[in-house]
Design a protein around this motif. Sequence first.
Motif, PDB file in Angstrom:
ATOM      1  N   GLN A  31     -38.741  35.372  74.239  1.00  0.00           N
ATOM      2  CA  GLN A  31     -40.109  35.004  75.206  1.00  0.00           C
ATOM      3  C   GLN A  31     -39.894  35.536  76.707  1.00  0.00           C
ATOM      4  OE1 GLN A  31     -42.373  31.535  74.617  1.00  0.00           O
ATOM      5  NE2 GLN A  31     -41.529  30.868  76.567  1.00  0.00           N
ATOM      6  N   LYS A  51     -44.573  36.727  73.998  1.00  0.00           N
ATOM      7  CA  LYS A  51     -43.846  36.239  73.056  1.00  0.00           C
ATOM      8  C   LYS A  51     -43.091  36.784  72.439  1.00  0.00           C
ATOM      9  CE  LYS A  51     -47.180  32.441  72.140  1.00  0.00           C
ATOM     10  NZ  LYS A  51     -48.105  31.682  71.275  1.00  0.00           N
ATOM     11  N   GLU A  52     -41.851  36.517  71.675  1.00  0.00           N
ATOM     12  CA  GLU A  52     -40.891  37.273  70.914  1.00  0.00           C
ATOM     13  C   GLU A  52     -41.624  38.060  69.999  1.00  0.00           C
ATOM     14  OE1 GLU A  52     -37.034  36.759  67.974  1.00  0.00           O
ATOM     15  OE2 GLU A  52     -38.007  34.941  68.851  1.00  0.00           O
ATOM     16  N   THR A  60     -40.790  33.257  60.636  1.00  0.00           N
ATOM     17  CA  THR A  60     -41.867  33.637  61.962  1.00  0.00           C
ATOM     18  C   THR A  60     -41.908  32.235  62.520  1.00  0.00           C
ATOM     19  OG1 THR A  60     -43.679  33.435  60.556  1.00  0.00           O
ATOM     20  CG2 THR A  60     -42.732  35.321  60.469  1.00  0.00           C
ATOM     21  N   ASP A  61     -42.914  32.213  63.851  1.00  0.00           N
ATOM     22  CA  ASP A  61     -43.179  31.219  64.523  1.00  0.00           C
ATOM     23  C   ASP A  61     -44.014  30.586  63.699  1.00  0.00           C
ATOM     24  OD1 ASP A  61     -41.485  32.128  66.542  1.00  0.00           O
ATOM     25  OD2 ASP A  61     -43.309  33.101  67.544  1.00  0.00           O
ATOM     26  N   SER A  62     -44.998  30.948  62.961  1.00  0.00           N
ATOM     27  CA  SER A  62     -46.126  30.063  62.029  1.00  0.00           C
ATOM     28  C   SER A  62     -45.015  29.346  60.822  1.00  0.00           C
ATOM     29  CB  SER A  62     -46.769  30.948  61.442  1.00  0.00           C
ATOM     30  OG  SER A  62     -46.374  32.012  60.728  1.00  0.00           O
ATOM     31  N   PRO A 103     -41.423  28.713  60.433  1.00  0.00           N
ATOM     32  CA  PRO A 103     -39.837  28.568  60.821  1.00  0.00           C
ATOM     33  C   PRO A 103     -39.125  27.762  59.740  1.00  0.00           C
ATOM     34  CG  PRO A 103     -41.319  26.736  62.234  1.00  0.00           C
ATOM     35  CD  PRO A 103     -42.286  27.822  61.264  1.00  0.00           C
ATOM     36  N   PRO A 157     -35.315  30.049  65.272  1.00  0.00           N
ATOM     37  CA  PRO A 157     -36.554  30.669  65.479  1.00  0.00           C
ATOM     38  C   PRO A 157     -37.051  30.624  66.968  1.00  0.00           C
ATOM     39  CG  PRO A 157     -36.919  28.385  64.650  1.00  0.00           C
ATOM     40  CD  PRO A 157     -35.595  28.584  64.801  1.00  0.00           C
ATOM     41  N   ALA A 158     -36.110  29.955  67.841  1.00  0.00           N
ATOM     42  CA  ALA A 158     -36.693  29.578  69.301  1.00  0.00           C
ATOM     43  C   ALA A 158     -35.687  30.663  70.332  1.00  0.00           C
ATOM     44  CB  ALA A 158     -36.444  28.141  69.914  1.00  0.00           C
ATOM     45  N   SER A 159     -36.527  31.256  71.082  1.00  0.00           N
ATOM     46  CA  SER A 159     -35.809  32.286  71.974  1.00  0.00           C
ATOM     47  C   SER A 159     -35.227  31.548  73.351  1.00  0.00           C
ATOM     48  CB  SER A 159     -36.610  33.476  72.422  1.00  0.00           C
ATOM     49  OG  SER A 159     -37.847  32.767  73.075  1.00  0.00           O
TER      50      SER A 159
END
Length: 715
Positions: free
Chosen positions: A38, A239-240, A332-334, A336, A377-379
């Motif tokens: 991000q 976003k990533e 993915t973000d959706s 995780p 999953p978090a940047s």
Amino acid sequence: MAMFVLLFYFSLAPHVIPETYDITEGVASEKEIKAPFQIRDEKATRQAEEDAAAKIDPIYSIVPLSNATLVEQLFYRIEQLNLDDQVTTDNKVAIYRSEIPGKYDAHIDAFITANKGKGTFSDSLVQEMENVAKDQRYTIPEETFYKMPQLKSEQLSEMRSVAREIVRKLTLEPLREAETARTQVAELVNASTLSNRTEREIVQELARFAIMPNRFLDTDATDEAKALAKQNTQPVVFKEGDVIVKRGQTITPDLYKLLSDSNLLQDKTSYWPQAGLLILSLMAVIVLFVYLHQSGGFGGLRPKYSNTQLLMLLLIFLINIITIQIIALIQTDSVPYAGYLAPAALGAMLITLLLDMHLAIISSFIFTIMGSIILNPASNTLFDFKYGFFVIVVSLAAIFSIHRASQRSAILKAGIMVSLFGALSVMAVLLMTEQLERMPFIYSVSFAFASGLLTAVLVIGLMPFFEITFGILSALKLVELSNPNHPLLRKLLTETPGTYHHSVMVGNLSEAAAEAIGADGLLCRVGSYYHDIGKTKRPNYFIENQSNMENPHDTIDPKLSKSIIVAHARDGVEMLKGHNIPKPIRDIAEQHHGTTSLKFFYHKAAKQAEEQGIVPTFTEDDFRYPGPKAQSKEAAVVGIADCVEAAVRSLRNPTVEHVEAMIAKIIKSRLDDNQYNECDLTLKELDKIAQSLKESIIGIFHSRIEYPEDVKTKE
């Protein structure tokens, strides 16, 4: 170890070190550049903040200026002056002309003095009020002053009441412009109880004069609201995975600065992340190296772990990391929670089965660190404790569930345990962090449960590959080899039943003795089953198979007998190789006799030479097994048990003393013959082996052992 460093570094680099690009400002980009994490667009964020602040309307505050007080002051002064008969009318007019206009400013100044610095109103608001109120001061017409001296007290009392009510009514509502309210004064005066024209005119002017604005621009509140709007403005981010620069897009100064500030340009690359990752990789390998070294992995006459085994360990790490990376690709973000599907316990389970339980525990902590980075999953964070906790729980559950496995079905059972503990760990974390959305909660727990089953399937599929490729003899493989239906054991049973029975007995003895000194008892048992497989080539030349027949050695040369006897070790190794039996078992078959001497045939040959009156051309060394000597504790234990079982069987009426003396004699003979110089057996362990063999033999031959009785002396 260097390969381990490279594996850790390059497997974590994509998740820690962003990719850099060689681009030039003002030139079209040859590549599509996506955000590796991000990235905040500072310029767009500042513009969004300014737009949010611009949308904030000016804030006005109500400041009640006590207009009724000013009305009272005006009428009080008029009444006081009109009652003074000593002052002429002209002087009264002059006094009204000079004093009344000044009371407006004096009233405002008094209010400012009373409120400034008290915290009720900000200084900027008080200053704004002073400026606006004085700018909107009303000028009373000159003719009004000439009418005031004519007013009586009764008139002033009625006029005061009307004026006060009108001013109060018109200043109840927020009033930014006083002139707006002043235009309504005439209508309200005409509707009042005043009937005298002069009274109405004077009340109109004094009411207009007393009306002031009460709604003022609050600069501080407005600035604070704008600052709050800026603060609450969501930053503009890529976003990533979002595209920052499209292929062929011209690099503007703003884009170039954005990429430069994000360390995505090659000439602006920061090497601190690489240095940190290298240090992390080195630390993980140092932990692994120190454990291997202190556990005897690299020291001693025969290291516990060879380069082949370390290469297998490296391959297990590689496979485990690859499976985690694959799951990370679908995370993915959706979704995780897809990370919980990773078969994180795969490596720990394979290391436990193929190498060592304690090495698996050490490796589990390394897998935990890597899993919490790869599955994060978090940047904006480096580690995700949720996935790290999941990895360590399932790894330890796998280790403690599988370390005593002796059947393939145990892997599936261990997989179920991994599933249960993985699901419980995820459930515990989600409940503690109050992430209780229904569907994500169900998916997370379900994926964690499926992870254990996936781990079991992969382990079952990979075990044969490692066992065949690296010649690893796992406990599961040993149990399979101990199956009596194995072709070699069937051959041993049908063609040499005496040797088969002897091998089973040696297996029982050697397993107990090996476990007494901490060696691999199961390997000793299975190795004993195969150690004399070479006797199946010439079964009749071995005494345990000579039932109801003459001994062929009685009619042949002792040297030939020696050659036939010692050949069974070499023949056995060849047969075991032909059936792809793992090397540790072949080593036992080859080394269980070491370089011991066949004294029976040596003495027989020497006696024949003496009877023939010739000088022997041979020595005792010519009647020895070719070796090699025992290279492992297991081979030495099997060799002792083999000799002890044969010796005890030869005793007609074995007693405890006979058995104990026989065992001690055999061990001492081999010790004096330097048969244990190439293995790690200690004298203390030899004592334990002797004690274990004695107890086992007493249990096996209990029906044949006669225990001595105390004889009472006759008086």
